[in-house]
Every structure is written in C-alpha cells, then in structure tokens.
Design an enzyme around this catalytic site. Structure first.
Site, PDB file in Angstrom:
ATOM      1  CB  CYS A   1      -0.764  -0.308   1.641  1.00  0.00           C
ATOM      2  SG  CYS A   1      -1.870   1.259   1.513  1.00  0.00           S
TER       3      CYS A   1
ATOM      4  CB  CYS B   1     -11.931  12.012   5.114  1.00  0.00           C
ATOM      5  SG  CYS B   1     -11.389  11.961   3.662  1.00  0.00           S
TER       6      CYS B   1
ATOM      7  N   GLY C   1      -2.863  10.443   1.889  1.00  0.00           N
ATOM      8  CA  GLY C   1      -2.991  11.021   0.032  1.00  0.00           C
ATOM      9  C   GLY C   1      -4.258  10.529  -0.981  1.00  0.00           C
ATOM     10  CD  GLU C   2      -8.220  11.227  -4.132  1.00  0.00           C
ATOM     11  OE1 GLU C   2      -8.383  11.011  -3.327  1.00  0.00           O
ATOM     12  OE2 GLU C   2      -8.097  10.832  -5.400  1.00  0.00           O
TER      13      GLU C   2
ATOM     14  CB  SER D   1      -7.913   3.796  -4.003  1.00  0.00           C
ATOM     15  OG  SER D   1      -8.867   5.015  -2.944  1.00  0.00           O
TER      16      SER D   1
ATOM     17  CB  SER E   1     -13.179   6.597  -0.650  1.00  0.00           C
ATOM     18  OG  SER E   1     -12.083   5.781  -0.721  1.00  0.00           O
TER      19      SER E   1
ATOM     20  CG  HIS F   1     -16.200   5.852   2.883  1.00  0.00           C
ATOM     21  ND1 HIS F   1     -15.252   4.472   3.397  1.00  0.00           N
ATOM     22  CD2 HIS F   1     -14.961   6.036   2.706  1.00  0.00           C
ATOM     23  CE1 HIS F   1     -13.662   4.105   2.459  1.00  0.00           C
ATOM     24  NE2 HIS F   1     -14.030   5.429   2.983  1.00  0.00           N
TER      25      HIS F   1
ATOM     26  CG  HIS G   1      -9.303  -1.046  13.671  1.00  0.00           C
ATOM     27  ND1 HIS G   1     -10.155  -1.916  14.289  1.00  0.00           N
ATOM     28  CD2 HIS G   1      -8.982  -1.699  12.523  1.00  0.00           C
ATOM     29  CE1 HIS G   1     -10.281  -3.071  13.482  1.00  0.00           C
ATOM     30  NE2 HIS G   1      -9.490  -3.119  12.148  1.00  0.00           N
TER      31      HIS G   1
ATOM     32  CB  CYS H   1      -3.593   4.597   7.150  1.00  0.00           C
ATOM     33  SG  CYS H   1      -1.882   5.062   6.077  1.00  0.00           S
TER      34      CYS H   1
HETATM   35  S1  SF4 Z   1      -5.804  10.384   2.629  1.00  0.00           S
HETATM   36 FE1  SF4 Z   1      -7.759   9.293   1.908  1.00  0.00          FE
HETATM   37  S2  SF4 Z   1      -8.691   9.269   3.574  1.00  0.00           S
HETATM   38 FE2  SF4 Z   1      -7.303  10.772   4.659  1.00  0.00          FE
HETATM   39  S3  SF4 Z   1      -7.996  12.232   4.411  1.00  0.00           S
HETATM   40 FE3  SF4 Z   1      -7.153  11.712   3.047  1.00  0.00          FE
HETATM   41  S4  SF4 Z   1      -8.835  11.299   0.628  1.00  0.00           S
HETATM   42 FE4  SF4 Z   1      -9.441  11.114   3.055  1.00  0.00          FE
END
Ligand code: SF4
Length: 338
Positions: A99, A110, A151-152, A183, A205, A207, A281, A324
């Site tokens: 990952c 988020c 990160g996105e 993702s 994602s 949710h 979690h 994470c």
């Molecule tokens: S890493 Fe993914 S889950 Fe976390 S704030 Fe950024 S987009 Fe949202």
C-alpha cells in the site's frame, strides 16, 4: 529513478553520451535496482563521472519499520525534501501487496482519517512514490500495488500516472495494470482523466451512498458527489480486465442501516463492480466507531442477496497501525520536539 526511458535517453544525449545509454540506465535502475551510479559498470568511468556530477539515483532506505505479528510491515520512508511517508507491506498466502502513499498528508480532511488530521504538506514526486517500491526490502515478493496510503492519488495526478506508467512499461517493471489499484474519493476532472489514460484498477471510497451524509464525513463530496462519480463510471467498461470496486468503512449508527444498504443498491444498479466492507478501528479524537462482526456480515449478506457483490476486507496489521498516518505523525512530532 522515476524517469521514463525517453527522459533517460534525453539525459544521456544532454551529457554527450549515445542515446542507447539511456536504455542501459533504465536497466540498471528498474531491473538491477542499483543504489549508486558507480554500479552502472557498462558505462565508461568518464560517463559515470559526468552522470554523477548532475544526478543521483534518488533511492532512500526506510528509516523506521513496525512489524505486526501477522506479517504486515509498516515502513517509514524519507522524501526528497525531508518529509516522511508510510507504506504498508501486506503478505498473504499467495500474494503480497504494498500500500503506497501519494502525498505527505492530505487536503481532503475525511473525518475518519488520521492522515487528514495531519493536514497537507506536499505532493510526492514520482521518485518518492516509486522509491516505496524500489527500496522495499520485500520488493521481489510483491504481486500487487494499491494506492491507498496517505494522500489522495488524483490530487497528485501527474506523479501517480507517471509512476503507474513506469511500473507497467516494458523497459521498467513490465507489470500488468491488473496488478495495480488506484483508490480515489473522486476528484473532478482528474478521475475522468485517469479512467481515460490508465488501465489500472479503480477503487472509489464511498463510505456513504447518501450525499448529505457522505459530505459530513468526507468534505470532498461537495466537490464531486458520489452520484456524479457513479454516473461518470457508467461510461467505462469494467466487465473485462479492469476492475471497479467501492471501499466502504462501516461506522456504527452512521452508515450501517438497511436504508444505507438500499441506497447503495439503488446507486450501483447495473454497474459492474464490487464493494469491499472495511472495519473501522477507532482513532484518537474521532467520534466514530466500528461495528461488530455480526453487523458486518448482515450488511454484506443484504447487499450480496440484492445483487451487489460484497466482501469483508480482512483486518491486517491491527497491532501496528491503529490508523494509517500514525507513524509519520509520530515522526513529525518527535522531530518537532527534538
Ligand atoms: S488520505 Fe484518503 S481518507 Fe485520508 S483524508 Fe485523504 S482522501 Fe480522505
């Protein structure tokens, strides 16, 4: 490392070497995984010196690691500009997944995410993204890469695309795009570009299927709604090689009702996809809770019985990452205190 074959050939030419030297460099990098230019032994000493005067390989070893009793390992890699990112190696019976992170921190904020709390510190270069693979001690065992770390990915589009291209290029890793999943929470214009320009698998994602509720836990819903994402996805074919999945963290009393399941079924009707349910979690200072196994199974069964293929993702490395983002946050705090 992180350059394409064409760019390596340009480097060779600029330094007065024949263009084919670029191909030799690509082999040293992406097949041999060398850590110093001196190891490019089929380049003359003079050419190696010229190269060394202008470039470095760019690889960096991890500076920290946490080992789970189930075999999962979480690594902390330094970046080119002195920051830190996490990668998680997840071995399984017949596969080993890494990952990877695409940014330091994240802008998307988020509610349920430790990385979101960290704020945004910058994009990773393609070199930094690729280094998580290049410098991974278990690199040779890898079967899959997922862009689900910090990160996105669509918010660092060019560097993510460049990395996947190097991973799949014949001159480099020659991986099938089927081994790579990117993702996204859905970023306007970027997701469309990715669907057009890449063959890698896509994981969205979700949710929550209900826009107003999704916006409560994922502010990015206001930029690109889940309805718009699904409408966009309907224009692409996921019935063959390329796979589409939706990630769904199940939060107690928030998105786990029959009403939510019905809305998911309505939203995804006719779309070739699967849903991965993920256990939550608890993380510090976040008023969200996970559900028990029974609830997870009921939710999965309801979706599956109504035609939405749904799996429950096994929790891995629970003893080393409550969430994470914790390892890099801890490193940052430690550095600030030092
Ligand atoms: S890493 Fe993914 S889950 Fe976390 S704030 Fe950024 S987009 Fe949202």
């Amino acid at each position: 490392m992180g350059m394409t074959l064409l760019e390596l050939k340009t480097v060779a030419k600029e330094l007065g070497m024949p263009a084919f030297t670029g191909g030799q460099m690509a082999k040293w990098l992406y097949t041999q995984h060398i850590t110093s230019i001196d190891e490019m032994t089929n380049l003359s000493k003079a050419n190696r010196e010229k190269l060394k005067a202008a470039y470095t390989i760019g690889c960096k070893k991890h500076i920290d690691a946490q080992y789970s009793k189930d075999g999962t390992i979480k690594y902390l890699f330094p970046t080119d500009d002195g920051k830190f990112v996490e990668s998680v190696y997840i071995p399984d019976d017949d596969r080993a997944t890494l990952c990877v992170s695409s940014q330091v921190g994240c802008k998307m904020n988020c509610l349920f995410c430790q990385t979101g709390k960290q704020g945004f510190e910058g994009n990773l270069s393609a070199t930094d993204i690729l280094n998580q693979i290049y410098s991974l001690p278990e690199r040779e065992k890898l079967t899959n890469i997922v862009f689900m770390g910090q990160g996105e990915p669509m918010d660092n589009y060019d560097n993510v695309l460049r990395t996947t291209r190097i991973m799949t290029a014949d001159y480099a890793y020659a991986w099938s795009p089927k081994r790579i999943t990117v993702s996204s929470i859905g970023v306007k214009n970027k997701l469309k570009r990715f669907l057009e320009e890449s063959d890698c698998h896509v994981a969205i994602s979700m949710h929550s299927p209900i826009p107003a509720e999704r916006a409560e836990i994922m502010p990015a819903e206001r930029g690109m709604s889940i309805a718009d994402i699904v409408e966009l996805l309907r224009n692409y074919d996921f019935s063959h090689q390329r796979r589409l999945s939706f990630e769904y963290i199940v939060f107690k009393g928030v998105n786990d009702s029959e009403h939510h399941a019905k809305e998911i079924i309505k939203l995804l009707k006719g779309l070739d996809c699967r849903i991965n349910l993920i256990r939550f979690h608890t993380i510090p200072n976040v008023p969200l809770h996970g559900v028990d196994d029974k609830k997870m199974e009921e939710f999965r069964n309801y979706l599956t019985q109504h035609g939405v293929f749904t799996t429950i993702r096994a929790s891995r490395g629970q003893d080393i990452f409550a969430a994470c983002g914790l390892l890099s946050t801890a490193k940052k705090i430690a550095d600030e205190r030092a």
